[in-house]
Design a protein around this motif. Structure first.
Motif, PDB file in Angstrom:
ATOM      1  N   ILE A  18       0.842  -1.206   0.000  1.00  0.00           N
ATOM      2  CA  ILE A  18       0.000   0.000   0.000  1.00  0.00           C
ATOM      3  C   ILE A  18       0.871   1.249   0.000  1.00  0.00           C
ATOM      4  N   GLN A  19       1.937   1.217   0.819  1.00  0.00           N
ATOM      5  CA  GLN A  19       2.848   2.363   0.875  1.00  0.00           C
ATOM      6  C   GLN A  19       3.567   2.565  -0.457  1.00  0.00           C
ATOM      7  N   ILE A  20       3.973   1.459  -1.084  1.00  0.00           N
ATOM      8  CA  ILE A  20       4.683   1.555  -2.365  1.00  0.00           C
ATOM      9  C   ILE A  20       3.792   2.164  -3.438  1.00  0.00           C
ATOM     10  N   PHE A  21       2.546   1.671  -3.523  1.00  0.00           N
ATOM     11  CA  PHE A  21       1.630   2.221  -4.532  1.00  0.00           C
ATOM     12  C   PHE A  21       1.284   3.681  -4.229  1.00  0.00           C
ATOM     13  N   GLY A  22       1.147   3.993  -2.940  1.00  0.00           N
ATOM     14  CA  GLY A  22       0.905   5.396  -2.581  1.00  0.00           C
ATOM     15  C   GLY A  22       2.076   6.278  -2.954  1.00  0.00           C
ATOM     16  N   LEU A  23       3.276   5.738  -2.766  1.00  0.00           N
ATOM     17  CA  LEU A  23       4.484   6.478  -3.127  1.00  0.00           C
ATOM     18  C   LEU A  23       4.587   6.635  -4.641  1.00  0.00           C
ATOM     19  N   ILE A 257       3.336  23.091  -0.715  1.00  0.00           N
ATOM     20  CA  ILE A 257       2.366  22.106  -0.212  1.00  0.00           C
ATOM     21  C   ILE A 257       2.720  20.723  -0.760  1.00  0.00           C
ATOM     22  N   THR A 258       3.069  20.669  -2.045  1.00  0.00           N
ATOM     23  CA  THR A 258       3.464  19.397  -2.662  1.00  0.00           C
ATOM     24  C   THR A 258       4.729  18.844  -2.016  1.00  0.00           C
ATOM     25  N   ILE A 259       5.713  19.698  -1.791  1.00  0.00           N
ATOM     26  CA  ILE A 259       6.965  19.268  -1.161  1.00  0.00           C
ATOM     27  C   ILE A 259       6.707  18.747   0.250  1.00  0.00           C
ATOM     28  N   GLN A 265       4.834  11.809   3.032  1.00  0.00           N
ATOM     29  CA  GLN A 265       4.674  10.476   2.435  1.00  0.00           C
ATOM     30  C   GLN A 265       5.885   9.607   2.751  1.00  0.00           C
ATOM     31  N   ILE A 266       7.090  10.195   2.650  1.00  0.00           N
ATOM     32  CA  ILE A 266       8.316   9.451   2.952  1.00  0.00           C
ATOM     33  C   ILE A 266       8.344   9.042   4.428  1.00  0.00           C
ATOM     34  N   VAL A 267       8.132  10.014   5.313  1.00  0.00           N
ATOM     35  CA  VAL A 267       8.152   9.733   6.751  1.00  0.00           C
ATOM     36  C   VAL A 267       7.008   8.784   7.112  1.00  0.00           C
ATOM     37  N   GLY A 268       5.863   8.939   6.438  1.00  0.00           N
ATOM     38  CA  GLY A 268       4.714   8.090   6.702  1.00  0.00           C
ATOM     39  C   GLY A 268       4.957   6.623   6.378  1.00  0.00           C
ATOM     40  N   ILE A 269       5.868   6.356   5.460  1.00  0.00           N
ATOM     41  CA  ILE A 269       6.213   4.962   5.147  1.00  0.00           C
ATOM     42  C   ILE A 269       6.764   4.272   6.393  1.00  0.00           C
ATOM     43  N   VAL A 344      12.764  18.137   0.051  1.00  0.00           N
ATOM     44  CA  VAL A 344      12.022  17.007   0.615  1.00  0.00           C
ATOM     45  C   VAL A 344      12.914  16.237   1.586  1.00  0.00           C
ATOM     46  N   TYR A 345      14.168  16.000   1.192  1.00  0.00           N
ATOM     47  CA  TYR A 345      15.108  15.283   2.069  1.00  0.00           C
ATOM     48  C   TYR A 345      15.342  16.062   3.365  1.00  0.00           C
ATOM     49  N   SER A 346      15.562  17.364   3.257  1.00  0.00           N
ATOM     50  CA  SER A 346      15.835  18.190   4.442  1.00  0.00           C
ATOM     51  C   SER A 346      14.621  18.232   5.370  1.00  0.00           C
ATOM     52  N   PHE A 347      13.436  18.440   4.798  1.00  0.00           N
ATOM     53  CA  PHE A 347      12.212  18.427   5.594  1.00  0.00           C
ATOM     54  C   PHE A 347      12.051  17.079   6.295  1.00  0.00           C
TER      55      PHE A 347
END
Length: 496
Positions: A18-23, A257-259, A265-269, A344-347
């Protein structure tokens, strides 16, 4: 418990899919639409709707499931169903009010949005709200399946709304964001029908035939609602913070907002794949341990905290070492630039730093939940959100867009301190020495792993190659460190 342990690897696999498809969805949306106002509008719309229904599902998971466990032998009891109906009516009312406010103040959503983008935002929000309403029904059936021990079936339908939007992206030439949202909404409805096929309970058929008179007479359902109110309040204030953060992100410039959404999304994985599943697995055991003996139950909870944080802290250091290649591999393509990927990486790095503190706080919350006290965690949540918003408003003057994530991490730390002080006042004494020792040891291990990757790792133009090599080095170093610790630990026991 044995069935849970056997099902856990499959549940983790389903969560990973689910995480992969969401990503993948986020990756290809970013590729085709870039960090644009159009994509900002979708993410903002998605955040508005998810916020409402996260409040509802958190209430269901903490109130409905325990009551299902206690009353599963009473097939004639409709309190759980009536409770769900009340929750659904509340959600309909709240959604209608929100849509009315958005319609009246649509032009004020974001001053950077054009009139066309503002109208698309309103349309997308309407479709997503309708689809999320069906997810309440899905959550009820999912809870019913979990009580029956059908853990894998309870998660399997969640694949549909993860896969279908990605298939749409693959098969269309150019993404129309409103069409994409319609497809996403239909997939949520399809998810509900799959749940109906999986669950053979006849009682669920009554969910479309509510009796208001019966609900009013149902004292158990009314009591459940009263117990739910603190949870709803705590979840609501937390979701308001998320909405405010994303709303303010739009004023820092195009694509923020997108960033921020891609960062979450990354942290949510990590949160969804490991932390959430760990909490799902150990929470019933925490309740049982505390009910049997408070002192020994708290000691066992300390062990759960340390074990969970060992995993989380190593993930934080792992992200620090290879996260930039991971983010670039996922998002650096099409209209999503290298500068966007670096942000995105820094955030993500800032948010990841707060995860160990979040783990400890959430375990402490569950100690209170296990003792039928939802008021204190809710009060702490209110204080935390106000502190987060205050920090966001102040820090934005000094560090700009980074205040969006720094305020969250600092707020998490303050939240942990507040609930820890309250636990001490309530005589819920935690042995911080053991937690801190493992915290320090694990961070030393993570630092050694991070340094080793920097010294011996590779840095080429191939992000995938970098990841494969550097992750292998990191795992090898961790394996060596674990062996050393086990040997030292064994010697210590032998000496004693």
């Amino acid at each position: 418990m044995r069935k849970i342990l056997k099902s856990f690897p499959v549940i983790v696999l389903l969560t990973l899919l689910i995480q992969i498809f969401g990503l993948l969805r986020s990756v290809y949306l970013s590729k085709d639409l870039g960090a644009s106002f159009e994509l900002d509008a979708f993410y903002l719309s998605n955040i508005f709707t998810i916020s409402i229904f996260s409040i509802v599902t958190s209430a269901i998971s903490t109130v409905l499931i325990p009551n299902m466990v206690n009353e599963k032998k009473n097939s004639k009891n409709n309190s759980n169903l009536n409770y769900t109906i009340i929750i659904m009516l509340f959600t309909i009312l709240f959604s209608a009010v929100m849509m009315l406010l958005l319609f009246l103040f649509n032009s004020n959503i974001n001053s950077n949005f054009s009139e066309d983008i503002q109208n698309r935002f309103l349309i997308m929000t309407a479709f997503l709200i309708i689809s999320q309403f069906f997810r309440i029904v899905s959550t009820f059936i999912m809870s019913n399946l979990q009580i029956k021990g059908k853990y894998i079936l309870s998660r399997l339908p969640n694949l549909l709304p993860a896969i279908v939007p990605v298939l749409y992206i693959f098969f269309v030439g150019k993404i129309q964001i409103v069409h994409f949202v319609i497809v996403l909404s239909l997939s949520y409805i399809g998810e509900m029908f799959i749940y109906f096929l999986f669950d053979k309970s006849k009682g669920i058929e009554k969910i479309y035939l509510p009796s208001i008179a019966d609900i009013k007479k149902d004292e158990k359902a009314i009591k459940m609602i009263k117990n739910t109110l603190p949870i709803l309040a705590g979840s609501a204030i937390f979701q308001i913070q998320i909405i405010i953060t994303n709303y303010l992100a739009g004023f820092f410039g195009q694509g923020l907002i997108t960033i921020l959404s891609n960062t979450n999304q990354i942290v949510g994985i990590f949160q969804g794949l490991l932390i959430a599943n760990i909490f799902t697995l150990v929470y019933p055991q925490i309740v049982q341990n505390l009910n049997d003996n408070l002192k020994s139950g708290l000691k066992k909870t300390e062990e759960f905290i340390s074990i969970t944080n060992i995993i989380v802290i190593l993930l934080v250091w792992g992200y620090a070492a290879v996260g930039k290649d991971l983010v670039s591999l996922l998002f650096y393509r099409g209209n999503f630039t290298s500068a966007n990927a670096n942000m995105v990486y820094s955030f993500g790095m800032v948010l990841m730093l707060g995860l160990p503190f979040s783990v400890m706080r959430d375990f402490f919350y569950r100690i209170y939940y296990a003792r039928d006290n939802t008021a204190i965690p809710t009060k702490n949540a209110f204080i935390t959100v106000f502190i987060n918003i205050f920090l966001l408003l102040v820090l934005r003057l000094f560090i700009g867009e980074y205040s969006l994530v720094v305020s969250t991490t600092l707020g998490t730390l303050i939240s942990l301190i507040n609930i820890s002080i309250r636990m001490r006042k309530d005589k819920l004494i935690i042995n911080w020495k053991n937690i801190i020792v493992w915290f320090v040891v694990t961070n030393i291990m993570g630092l050694v792993m991070f340094t080793s990757i920097n010294w011996f790792g590779v840095s080429t133009n191939s992000f995938l190659y970098n990841l494969l090599v550097n992750i292998s080095i990191g795992l090898g170093i961790l394996g060596l460190l674990v062996c050393i610790i086990l040997i030292l630990f064994k010697k210590k026991i032998t000496i004693k």
